[in-house]
Write a protein that holds these residues in place. Sequence first.
Motif, mmCIF file in Angstrom:
data_model
loop_
_atom_site.group_PDB
_atom_site.id
_atom_site.type_symbol
_atom_site.label_atom_id
_atom_site.label_comp_id
_atom_site.label_asym_id
_atom_site.label_seq_id
_atom_site.Cartn_x
_atom_site.Cartn_y
_atom_site.Cartn_z
ATOM 1 N N GLY A 1 0.813 -1.215 0.000
ATOM 2 C CA GLY A 1 0.000 0.000 0.000
ATOM 3 C C GLY A 1 0.842 1.258 0.000
ATOM 4 N N MET A 2 1.934 1.248 0.778
ATOM 5 C CA MET A 2 2.801 2.414 0.843
ATOM 6 C C MET A 2 3.489 2.657 -0.507
ATOM 7 S SD MET A 2 5.897 3.306 3.451
ATOM 8 C CE MET A 2 4.992 4.133 4.741
ATOM 9 N N LEU A 3 3.954 1.595 -1.161
ATOM 10 C CA LEU A 3 4.574 1.744 -2.479
ATOM 11 C C LEU A 3 3.607 2.348 -3.482
ATOM 12 C CD1 LEU A 3 6.747 -1.425 -3.165
ATOM 13 C CD2 LEU A 3 7.502 0.945 -3.083
ATOM 14 N N VAL A 4 2.385 1.840 -3.492
ATOM 15 C CA VAL A 4 1.384 2.348 -4.431
ATOM 16 C C VAL A 4 1.053 3.804 -4.104
ATOM 17 C CG1 VAL A 4 -0.998 2.091 -5.217
ATOM 18 C CG2 VAL A 4 0.474 0.081 -5.005
ATOM 19 N N GLN A 5 0.934 4.137 -2.823
ATOM 20 C CA GLN A 5 0.660 5.517 -2.437
ATOM 21 C C GLN A 5 1.799 6.440 -2.871
ATOM 22 O OE1 GLN A 5 0.408 6.258 1.779
ATOM 23 N NE2 GLN A 5 -0.372 8.322 1.496
ATOM 24 N N LEU A 6 3.027 5.996 -2.717
ATOM 25 C CA LEU A 6 4.176 6.807 -3.113
ATOM 26 C C LEU A 6 4.196 7.092 -4.613
ATOM 27 C CD1 LEU A 6 7.154 5.439 -1.014
ATOM 28 C CD2 LEU A 6 6.142 7.709 -0.919
ATOM 29 N N SER A 7 3.592 6.219 -5.401
ATOM 30 C CA SER A 7 3.615 6.414 -6.856
ATOM 31 C C SER A 7 2.976 7.735 -7.268
ATOM 32 C CB SER A 7 2.937 5.240 -7.569
ATOM 33 O OG SER A 7 1.538 5.270 -7.360
ATOM 34 N N HIS A 8 2.139 8.306 -6.417
ATOM 35 C CA HIS A 8 1.510 9.594 -6.712
ATOM 36 C C HIS A 8 2.488 10.752 -6.562
ATOM 37 C CE1 HIS A 8 -2.513 7.831 -6.805
ATOM 38 N NE2 HIS A 8 -2.147 7.126 -5.755
ATOM 39 N N TYR A 9 3.591 10.526 -5.881
ATOM 40 C CA TYR A 9 4.493 11.608 -5.502
ATOM 41 C C TYR A 9 5.903 11.499 -6.071
ATOM 42 C CZ TYR A 9 0.830 12.207 -1.999
ATOM 43 O OH TYR A 9 -0.374 12.374 -1.370
ATOM 44 N N VAL A 10 6.210 10.450 -6.798
ATOM 45 C CA VAL A 10 7.591 10.269 -7.252
ATOM 46 C C VAL A 10 7.663 10.019 -8.757
ATOM 47 C CG1 VAL A 10 8.362 9.339 -5.033
ATOM 48 C CG2 VAL A 10 7.656 7.783 -6.804
ATOM 49 N N THR A 11 8.824 10.341 -9.294
ATOM 50 C CA THR A 11 9.140 10.019 -10.685
ATOM 51 C C THR A 11 10.541 9.423 -10.719
ATOM 52 O OG1 THR A 11 9.972 12.262 -11.048
ATOM 53 C CG2 THR A 11 7.698 11.826 -11.716
ATOM 54 N N ILE A 12 10.817 8.671 -11.746
ATOM 55 C CA ILE A 12 12.124 8.027 -11.887
ATOM 56 C C ILE A 12 13.133 9.032 -12.427
ATOM 57 C CG2 ILE A 12 13.418 6.255 -13.126
ATOM 58 C CD1 ILE A 12 10.834 4.561 -13.117
ATOM 59 N N VAL A 13 14.288 9.091 -11.756
ATOM 60 C CA VAL A 13 15.407 9.906 -12.234
ATOM 61 C C VAL A 13 16.345 9.015 -13.035
ATOM 62 C CG1 VAL A 13 17.406 11.291 -11.543
ATOM 63 C CG2 VAL A 13 15.247 11.492 -10.291
ATOM 64 N N LYS A 14 16.675 7.866 -12.464
ATOM 65 C CA LYS A 14 17.584 6.923 -13.107
ATOM 66 C C LYS A 14 17.193 5.520 -12.665
ATOM 67 C CE LYS A 14 22.455 5.915 -13.756
ATOM 68 N NZ LYS A 14 23.821 6.251 -13.392
ATOM 69 N N HIS A 15 17.264 4.580 -13.591
ATOM 70 C CA HIS A 15 16.869 3.220 -13.248
ATOM 71 C C HIS A 15 17.712 2.219 -14.021
ATOM 72 C CE1 HIS A 15 13.367 0.115 -12.810
ATOM 73 N NE2 HIS A 15 14.378 -0.143 -12.002
ATOM 74 N N VAL A 16 18.377 1.386 -13.297
ATOM 75 C CA VAL A 16 19.053 0.216 -13.856
ATOM 76 C C VAL A 16 18.541 -0.972 -13.058
ATOM 77 C CG1 VAL A 16 21.110 1.457 -14.646
ATOM 78 C CG2 VAL A 16 21.075 0.491 -12.349
ATOM 79 N N PRO A 17 18.479 -2.153 -13.647
ATOM 80 C CA PRO A 17 17.970 -3.290 -12.882
ATOM 81 C C PRO A 17 18.718 -3.439 -11.549
ATOM 82 C CG PRO A 17 18.173 -3.877 -15.184
ATOM 83 C CD PRO A 17 18.815 -2.524 -15.027
ATOM 84 N N GLY A 18 17.956 -3.437 -10.468
ATOM 85 C CA GLY A 18 18.527 -3.579 -9.138
ATOM 86 C C GLY A 18 18.679 -2.284 -8.363
ATOM 87 N N LYS A 19 18.574 -1.145 -9.052
ATOM 88 C CA LYS A 19 18.733 0.137 -8.362
ATOM 89 C C LYS A 19 17.922 1.211 -9.085
ATOM 90 C CE LYS A 19 22.346 3.137 -6.540
ATOM 91 N NZ LYS A 19 23.810 3.303 -6.444
ATOM 92 N N ILE A 20 17.158 1.969 -8.296
ATOM 93 C CA ILE A 20 16.323 3.016 -8.870
ATOM 94 C C ILE A 20 16.448 4.280 -8.023
ATOM 95 C CG2 ILE A 20 14.263 2.200 -7.653
ATOM 96 C CD1 ILE A 20 12.620 3.037 -10.102
ATOM 97 N N LYS A 21 16.643 5.405 -8.701
ATOM 98 C CA LYS A 21 16.679 6.696 -8.021
ATOM 99 C C LYS A 21 15.392 7.426 -8.353
ATOM 100 C CE LYS A 21 19.223 10.918 -7.199
ATOM 101 N NZ LYS A 21 20.443 11.697 -7.456
#
Length: 120
Positions: free
Chosen positions: A15-35
């Motif tokens: 639930g917390m992950l889904v709620q956070l999706s309203h407030y965040v965007t991806i800056v950088k993403h490689v498999p295993g690590k996301i900013k």
Amino acid sequence: MNESEKKEKLEKAIGMLVQLSHYVTIVKHVPGKIKLRISFSGLRTLLRSIKGFTRADADVGQESLPGLENIRIHPFSRSAVVTYDASLLPYDLWQGLFGPKESREPEAAIEERLRKLVSV
């Protein structure tokens, strides 16, 4: 911790992950690590939700979602870095959750995928 407590913690983490999706965007993403970049309103929400947490609480939170290895929140730069096991939480799951708004998956679909991935 018994099974019902584990399941409850897992549901809370999802639930917390889904709620956070309203407030965040991806800056950088490689498999295993996301900013992630956190919006101002999201930062307030995030800080309110973790107010009073201890380091032990944070560790339990990370343990409640298999594959989630580490979360570092940087309030001054409004960013977070998440490291995860890409074999358990695939790259496209994160893209569907935090990617560009027009390409995000519906919340219910993401919740269902997470539950299936962690076998709940």
